[in-house]
Design an enzyme around this catalytic site. Structure first.
Site, PDB file in Angstrom:
ATOM      1  N   LYS A   2       0.841  -1.188   0.000  1.00  0.00           N
ATOM      2  CA  LYS A   2       0.000   0.000   0.000  1.00  0.00           C
ATOM      3  C   LYS A   2       0.885   1.250   0.000  1.00  0.00           C
ATOM      4  CE  LYS A   2      -3.828  -2.019   2.632  1.00  0.00           C
ATOM      5  NZ  LYS A   2      -4.747  -2.086   1.488  1.00  0.00           N
ATOM      6  N   ARG A  76      -7.039 -11.663  -1.430  1.00  0.00           N
ATOM      7  CA  ARG A  76      -7.865 -12.610  -2.198  1.00  0.00           C
ATOM      8  C   ARG A  76      -7.115 -13.914  -2.463  1.00  0.00           C
ATOM      9  NH1 ARG A  76      -8.707  -8.509  -7.064  1.00  0.00           N
ATOM     10  NH2 ARG A  76      -8.835  -7.211  -5.188  1.00  0.00           N
TER      11      ARG A  76
END
Length: 225
Positions: A2, A76
């Site tokens: 991030k 995910r």
């Protein structure tokens, strides 16, 4: 990784696992007469010399291969293995997963609803109704083959992201590839709901516990009648 401005907020990236743990505690606390299995994918998320890199192709537990185009779409990958393992281990009729999966869902719904993706209309209707009753509201999004094409890869079975458009939907399409035929499944993207900057009607500032009330109500309505 991030960007720096978003790293401090990673503390609530465990909101999905927290909701599962909270639901199991709630069901056990009231001695619910229902067979529910809670699975939490717990991993560290830190820079490391052995970390994956953009361009890597990894093999999931299901055997399907994944081209990693964005290392920030790492949750995910963990969730896909958790979904596969759960189905192999327990052969469930219904699977509901919760995850703070995408920033795109916050762009779509803000902090007013979580996104609901579902392969069964009846399950979707039951979850949306439970959301209304519990104060944990949901909004249903589509799942179609047209979006599925966005995550096809020329060198693997799939990519872990699908481009700029429909980011929450392509993330759900990614997860759907790990759901077995005949299993009723819903993915709840709760990224906009797990943390509050100010108190709300059902929570104080900070962690909201979103999803615990929702799942408990769904179980009451559909499995404890």
């Amino acid at each position: 990784m991030k960007p720096g401005a978003g790293m401090g907020d990673m503390k609530f990236d465990m909101g999905g696992a927290g909701a599962v743990a909270g639901t199991m505690k709630a069901l056990a606390g009231r001695k619910a007469n229902v067979h529910v299995v809670g699975v939490c994918g717990l991993v560290e998320n830190m820079p490391d010399g052995n970390a994956q890199r953009p361009g890597d192709v990894v093999t999931s537990m299901s055997g399907q291969t994944i081209e990693v185009l964005n290392t920030d779409a790492e949750g995910r990958l963990v969730l896909s293995d958790a979904l596969h393992w759960t189905q192999e281990e327990f052969d469930p009729e219904v699977v509901i997963n919760l995850a703070t999966l995408t920033g795109a869902i916050i762009i779509s719904l803000g902090d007013q609803h979580a996104g609901c993706f579902c392969n069964d209309d009846g399950l979707a209707d039951d979850l949306l109704e439970a959301g209304k009753k519990s104060g944990d509201p949901l909004w249903r999004f589509p799942l179609t083959a047209a979006y599925d094409k966005q995550i096809n890869s020329p060198i693997a079975d799939m990519q872990n992201i699908g481009g700029k458009g429909a980011g929450s939907i392509t993330a759900a399409q990614f997860l759907q590839r790990f759901i077995k035929d005949g299993v009723k499944w819903s993915h709840l993207d709760i990224a906009g709901m797990v943390w509050a900057d100010k108190p709300g009607p059902l929570w104080d500032k900070g962690a909201t516990g979103y999803g615990v009330r929702l799942l408990n109500q769904y179980i009451v309505d559909n499995f404890e009648k």
